[in-house]
Scaffold this active site. Structure first.
Site, PDB file in Angstrom:
ATOM      1  N   ARG A   1       0.679  -1.159  -0.049  1.00  0.00           N
ATOM      2  CA  ARG A   1       0.142   0.147  -0.110  1.00  0.00           C
ATOM      3  C   ARG A   1       0.669   1.056  -0.114  1.00  0.00           C
ATOM      4  O   ARG A   1       0.567   1.958  -0.692  1.00  0.00           O
ATOM      5  CB  ARG A   1      -0.756  -0.100   1.428  1.00  0.00           C
ATOM      6  CG  ARG A   1      -2.138  -0.647   1.250  1.00  0.00           C
ATOM      7  CD  ARG A   1      -2.963  -1.342   2.174  1.00  0.00           C
ATOM      8  NE  ARG A   1      -1.460  -2.167   3.015  1.00  0.00           N
ATOM      9  CZ  ARG A   1      -2.039  -3.175   2.380  1.00  0.00           C
ATOM     10  NH1 ARG A   1      -3.397  -3.918   2.143  1.00  0.00           N
ATOM     11  NH2 ARG A   1      -1.101  -4.805   2.392  1.00  0.00           N
ATOM     12  N   THR A   2       1.567   1.683   0.714  1.00  0.00           N
ATOM     13  CA  THR A   2       2.565   2.518   1.017  1.00  0.00           C
ATOM     14  C   THR A   2       3.260   2.827  -0.373  1.00  0.00           C
ATOM     15  O   THR A   2       2.880   4.288  -0.501  1.00  0.00           O
ATOM     16  CB  THR A   2       3.058   2.759   2.145  1.00  0.00           C
ATOM     17  OG1 THR A   2       2.625   2.467   3.671  1.00  0.00           O
ATOM     18  CG2 THR A   2       3.708   3.913   2.517  1.00  0.00           C
TER      19      THR A   2
ATOM     20  N   LYS B   1      26.278  -2.948  -1.446  1.00  0.00           N
ATOM     21  CA  LYS B   1      27.504  -2.814  -1.552  1.00  0.00           C
ATOM     22  C   LYS B   1      28.219  -1.632  -0.381  1.00  0.00           C
ATOM     23  O   LYS B   1      30.080  -2.069  -0.627  1.00  0.00           O
ATOM     24  CB  LYS B   1      27.952  -1.723  -3.696  1.00  0.00           C
ATOM     25  CG  LYS B   1      27.359  -1.989  -4.163  1.00  0.00           C
ATOM     26  CD  LYS B   1      28.230  -1.492  -5.229  1.00  0.00           C
ATOM     27  CE  LYS B   1      27.323  -2.483  -6.771  1.00  0.00           C
ATOM     28  NZ  LYS B   1      27.363  -0.546  -8.031  1.00  0.00           N
TER      29      LYS B   1
ATOM     30  N   ARG C   1      11.785   4.615   2.609  1.00  0.00           N
ATOM     31  CA  ARG C   1      11.126   3.573   3.993  1.00  0.00           C
ATOM     32  C   ARG C   1      12.114   2.974   4.218  1.00  0.00           C
ATOM     33  O   ARG C   1      13.118   2.097   3.574  1.00  0.00           O
ATOM     34  CB  ARG C   1       9.740   2.485   3.871  1.00  0.00           C
ATOM     35  CG  ARG C   1       9.949   1.203   4.014  1.00  0.00           C
ATOM     36  CD  ARG C   1       8.687   0.485   4.303  1.00  0.00           C
ATOM     37  NE  ARG C   1       7.393   1.324   4.685  1.00  0.00           N
ATOM     38  CZ  ARG C   1       6.173   0.498   4.193  1.00  0.00           C
ATOM     39  NH1 ARG C   1       5.899  -1.134   4.271  1.00  0.00           N
ATOM     40  NH2 ARG C   1       5.671   0.754   4.716  1.00  0.00           N
TER      41      ARG C   1
ATOM     42  N   HIS D   1       5.086   5.978  11.533  1.00  0.00           N
ATOM     43  CA  HIS D   1       4.367   5.662  10.487  1.00  0.00           C
ATOM     44  C   HIS D   1       3.393   6.645  10.165  1.00  0.00           C
ATOM     45  O   HIS D   1       2.816   6.548  10.195  1.00  0.00           O
ATOM     46  CB  HIS D   1       4.199   4.473  10.139  1.00  0.00           C
ATOM     47  CG  HIS D   1       3.616   3.671   8.848  1.00  0.00           C
ATOM     48  ND1 HIS D   1       4.299   4.938   7.613  1.00  0.00           N
ATOM     49  CD2 HIS D   1       3.291   2.612   7.900  1.00  0.00           C
ATOM     50  CE1 HIS D   1       3.795   4.280   6.484  1.00  0.00           C
ATOM     51  NE2 HIS D   1       2.919   3.051   6.880  1.00  0.00           N
TER      52      HIS D   1
HETATM   53  C1  NCD Z   1       2.414  -1.033   7.784  1.00  0.00           C
HETATM   54  C2  NCD Z   1       3.823  -0.595   8.357  1.00  0.00           C
HETATM   55  O1  NCD Z   1       4.763  -1.127   7.302  1.00  0.00           O
HETATM   56  O2  NCD Z   1       3.885  -0.475   9.270  1.00  0.00           O
HETATM   57  N1  NCD Z   1       1.434  -1.311   6.994  1.00  0.00           N
HETATM   58  C3  NCD Z   1       1.907  -0.182   5.902  1.00  0.00           C
HETATM   59  O3  NCD Z   1       2.002   0.349   5.647  1.00  0.00           O
HETATM   60  N2  NCD Z   1       0.423   0.082   5.967  1.00  0.00           N
HETATM   61  C4  NCD Z   1       1.788  -2.078   8.978  1.00  0.00           C
HETATM   62  C5  NCD Z   1       2.543  -3.522   8.747  1.00  0.00           C
HETATM   63  O4  NCD Z   1       3.290  -3.840   8.434  1.00  0.00           O
HETATM   64  O5  NCD Z   1       2.067  -3.415   9.677  1.00  0.00           O
END
Ligand code: NCD
Length: 307
Positions: free
Chosen positions: A55-56, A85, A107, A135
């Site tokens: 999703r993100t 590397k 991320r 997040h």
């Molecule tokens: C979450 C995350 O990556 O922190 N996922 C997301 O972005 N919706 C939650 C998760 O991975 O459990």
């Protein structure tokens, strides 16, 4: 402005973002996608992801494309970037700064990585999850979803549960909800998966009323919002239990008030049973859809220098 923590937003910034998200949702529903795609034509956004994501990354990239940005993406940066590397995160970000992006969405597996990136970046850094840190953009659309369904972000009883130790979404959302008046949060988890002392300290300092319990049914019976999370099995040590101890099934949902909503950042594994999906209170897929509009609003405001 870099987007690092949910704690950084003012109430007026949050209101502005939510209004802009409403605007983009309306424009898309009215078939004005072509006009929206003119807004940032000729600009680019970079997404660099060192951890898995569905999703993100896809909603950020879709949001960027709908606003006319070009998108340059690394989806498996731990292996496919020069990080494999031995390049430092700082050097990678310094390099990306030379390519003229309007924003870098990152991320990373390490807590604090987005902050480290921001320290060497002239280009706005957007934290799309940093280890078991935060997040913040998830919290933005979680709050937006609560507002759309319940009409307010204050005076709410919110139950948040599951894996609060390794999950980062609750760490961000609780800090966002602490900005609004008279919210009461109940954290539900086994003691071994309880929320970190750093966040509890931050919540106490800003005056949020919260308690911790393992009594799920009692907690949900008075809730306006039940926000559940999965066990972060990929972060568990060998000696840690592989069971979060709870499951939201119809028997639990029946104990919830009629007006309450059920949320989850997704991915869901088995902590919410799939028959709950049919209940009108289940809002997790609506929540995921809102991620697109809120991320459009965020990219638009960051790239326009309004945030
Ligand atoms: C979450 C995350 O990556 O922190 N996922 C997301 O972005 N919706 C939650 C998760 O991975 O459990």
């Amino acid at each position: 402005m870099h987007i690092i923590s949910a704690s950084q937003f003012s109430l007026s910034q949050l209101g502005g973002l939510f209004n802009r998200a409403d605007f983009f949702k309306e424009q898309l529903a009215a078939g004005r996608g072509r006009q929206l795609a003119e807004l940032h034509r000729g600009r680019q956004v970079c997404t660099i992801f060192y951890q898995p994501s569905t999703r993100t990354r896809l909603s950020f990239e879709t949001a960027a494309l709908k606003l006319g940005f070009g998108v340059v993406s690394t989806e498996n940066a731990l292996e496919s970037s020069s990080s494999s590397k031995g390049e430092s995160l700082e050097d990678t970000i310094r390099t990306l700064n030379g390519y003229g992006y309007s924003a870098i969405v990152i991320r990373h597996n390490q807590q604090g990585a987005a902050k480290r990136a921001a320290a060497v970046s002239q280009v706005p850094i957007i934290n799309a999850g940093d280890g078991k840190g935060e997040h913040p953009t998830q919290a933005l659309y979680d709050a937006y979803t609560i507002y759309k369904n319940l009409g307010r972000l204050d005076n709410l009883r919110i139950v948040m549960g599951g894996d609060l130790k390794y999950g980062r979404t609750v760490r961000s959302l609780s800090q966002l909800l602490a900005k609004y008046k008279d919210n009461q949060v109940t954290f539900v988890s086994l003691p071994e998966f309880s929320l970190g002392a750093d966040i509890k300290g931050a919540l106490s300092r800003v005056g949020l009323k919260f308690k911790e319990t393992a009594a799920l049914r009692a907690a949900v019976s008075k809730a306006d919002v039940v926000y559940w999370t999965r066990l972060q099995t990929e972060h568990l040590g060998d000696d840690e239990t592989k069971n979060s101890g709870f499951r939201i099934d119809m028997s639990i949902v029946k104990s919830m008030p009629k007006h309450a909503i059920i949320m989850h950042p997704l991915p869901r594994v088995d902590e919410i049973s799939t028959d709950v999906d049919k209940d009108p209170r289940a809002k997790y897929f609506e929540q995921a859809a809102n991620g697109l509009y809120v991320r459009m609003a965020l990219l638009d405001q960051v790239a326009s220098g309004k945030l």
